[in-house]
Design an enzyme around this catalytic site. Structure first.
Site, PDB file in Angstrom:
ATOM      1  N   THR A  21     -15.822 131.177-126.066  1.00  0.00           N
ATOM      2  CA  THR A  21     -14.517 131.773-125.772  1.00  0.00           C
ATOM      3  C   THR A  21     -14.193 131.685-124.284  1.00  0.00           C
ATOM      4  O   THR A  21     -15.107 131.666-123.446  1.00  0.00           O
ATOM      5  CB  THR A  21     -14.542 133.263-126.185  1.00  0.00           C
ATOM      6  OG1 THR A  21     -13.444 133.937-125.576  1.00  0.00           O
ATOM      7  CG2 THR A  21     -15.812 133.974-125.740  1.00  0.00           C
ATOM      8  N   TYR A  26     -18.417 141.639-124.922  1.00  0.00           N
ATOM      9  CA  TYR A  26     -18.129 140.489-125.795  1.00  0.00           C
ATOM     10  C   TYR A  26     -18.292 139.177-125.028  1.00  0.00           C
ATOM     11  O   TYR A  26     -19.046 138.281-125.442  1.00  0.00           O
ATOM     12  CB  TYR A  26     -16.707 140.600-126.370  1.00  0.00           C
ATOM     13  CG  TYR A  26     -16.242 139.335-127.046  1.00  0.00           C
ATOM     14  CD1 TYR A  26     -16.847 138.876-128.219  1.00  0.00           C
ATOM     15  CD2 TYR A  26     -15.194 138.571-126.505  1.00  0.00           C
ATOM     16  CE1 TYR A  26     -16.426 137.697-128.826  1.00  0.00           C
ATOM     17  CE2 TYR A  26     -14.764 137.402-127.113  1.00  0.00           C
ATOM     18  CZ  TYR A  26     -15.379 136.967-128.272  1.00  0.00           C
ATOM     19  OH  TYR A  26     -14.976 135.794-128.871  1.00  0.00           O
TER      20      TYR A  26
END
Ligand SMILES: NC(=O)c1ccc[n+]([C@@H]2O[C@H](COP(=O)([O-])OP(=O)(O)OC[C@H]3O[C@@H](n4cnc5c(N)ncnc54)[C@H](O)[C@@H]3O)[C@@H](O)[C@H]2O)c1
Length: 329
Positions: free
Chosen positions: A117, A141
């Site tokens: 990501t 995350y």
């Protein structure tokens, strides 16, 4: 063609990738604990239900299917939840990746495509974002994905794993045939939330911050169609047949849209207003995230087929209008 394990294949991006793999003649074997995925999204190959941190379960899967490659989507993905429960995120996103890699090495399966990501870059000072920017994640995350990337690079060096890491920007849109689409619970992504407001399933949308240094003051993101992401995984599988040991690619369209532009696009395509109100900025939201995907275009031959915002929002809108209410799993 080949058997490919798609770990997390019952989820949003995984299910679209299974469809693309199937169309290309591969057998996508979905491995999923159905924690946030949907059994009904597994339409293009068999399903093995289990958790990637369960070594005995993975042994069975590798013995049964003898895959040529693994595509690893499985993760917890909600940034705000990662701040409240970093334990869950490090266990699943880091521990799960380590468990999977260990079993890949034991079973001699050395080809990996990994879902990463743009959150690994944190608050970048340079836009568009190239692969050469340093990792500087600002939440658990992003940190969990950065750690997983590092573990993969180390396994590549030590054990000969060949890996392509794909760093998605904002995955969006849905299968143009309407067979599958985006279903996160809770939903934290802008386009599905705006569509739910337009459909009367939510009262209103909150716009976090209107005083950023962007043209209309709201955050700008790079929306990339989920089918284009899926196609990149197919190209990555082919790429692994070359000499690549470890290579990361940023995947986006290279064009940013603000929150207000997305809301306008949903209103235009839905023909209905999207009620919204403004809220303070969220901590850790970068003003502007846009990908430089020149490397993916050059090395993978990646050419997005659905780069237009109306294609992205239009396919998402059609999916949300037709989707049956179904609980997770
Ligand atoms: N959606 C986005 O915009 C986006 C952007 C950047 C990166 N990513 C990454 O892409 C990947 C897929 O995202 P998504 O939006 O499809 O998420 P998703 O929640 O729809 O899919 C994840 C799937 O993994 C499964 N899973 C999770 N933990 C598991 C475990 N321990 N064992 C077995 N299965 C497990 C879930 O049940 C689910 O089916 C994730 O790794 C995410 O971090 C997504």
């Amino acid at each position: 063609m080949s058997v490919i394990l798609v770990v997390g294949g019952a989820g949003y991006i995984g299910s679209h990738t299974c469809k693309v793999l199937r169309r290309a003649g591969h057998t996508p074997v979905c491995v999923d604990n159905l924690g946030s995925g949907y059994r009904s999204a597994v339409k293009y190959g068999p399903l093995e239900v289990g958790d990637l941190r369960d070594g005995a379960f993975l042994d069975g899967v590798f013995f049964r299917w003898r895959p040529e490659a693994v595509i690893h989507f499985a993760a917890h993905i909600e940034v705000a939840e990662s701040v409240k429960r970093p334990d869950l995120f490090y266990s699943n996103n880091v521990g799960g990746t380590l468990s999977l890699l260990t079993k890949m090495v034991e079973h001699g399966v050395l080809n990996l495509v990994f879902s990463s990501t743009c959150a690994v870059f944190g608050l970048p000072e340079v836009v568009p974002l190239t692969e050469t920017l340093p990792h500087a994640p600002i939440n658990p995350y992003g940190a969990s994905k950065s750690m997983a990337e590092r573990i993969i690079a180390d396994f590549s060096h030590a054990f000969g794993i060949r890996a392509v890491v794909l760093r998605y920007f904002n995955a969006s849109g849905a299968d143009p045939d309407g067979e599958i689409g985006e279903r996160h619970d809770p939903e934290s992504h802008l386009i599905p939330i705006a569509i739910e407001v337009a459909l009367g399933k939510r009262d209103k949308l909150l716009v976090f911050g209107d005083d950023y240094a962007t043209p209309d003051g709201t955050c700008v993101r790079d929306y990339v169609h989920v089918v284009d992401l899926a196609a990149a995984h197919l190209l990555a599988i082919d790429h692994l047949k070359g000499k690549t040991a470890f290579q990361a690619f940023n995947l986006g369209n290279g064009k940013g849209y603000s929150v207000l532009e997305i809301i306008s696009a949903v209103e235009r395509l839905a023909g209905r207003p999207v009620a919204r109100s403004f809220a303070p900025r969220r901590a850790g939201d970068p003003p502007l995230l846009v990908a430089d995907s020149a490397l993916a275009r050059k090395r993978l031959g990646w050419r997005p087929a659905f780069p237009d915002l109306d294609q992205i929002v239009g396919t998402a809108w059609r999916w949300h209008c037709n989707v049956m209410e179904e609980p997770a799993a």
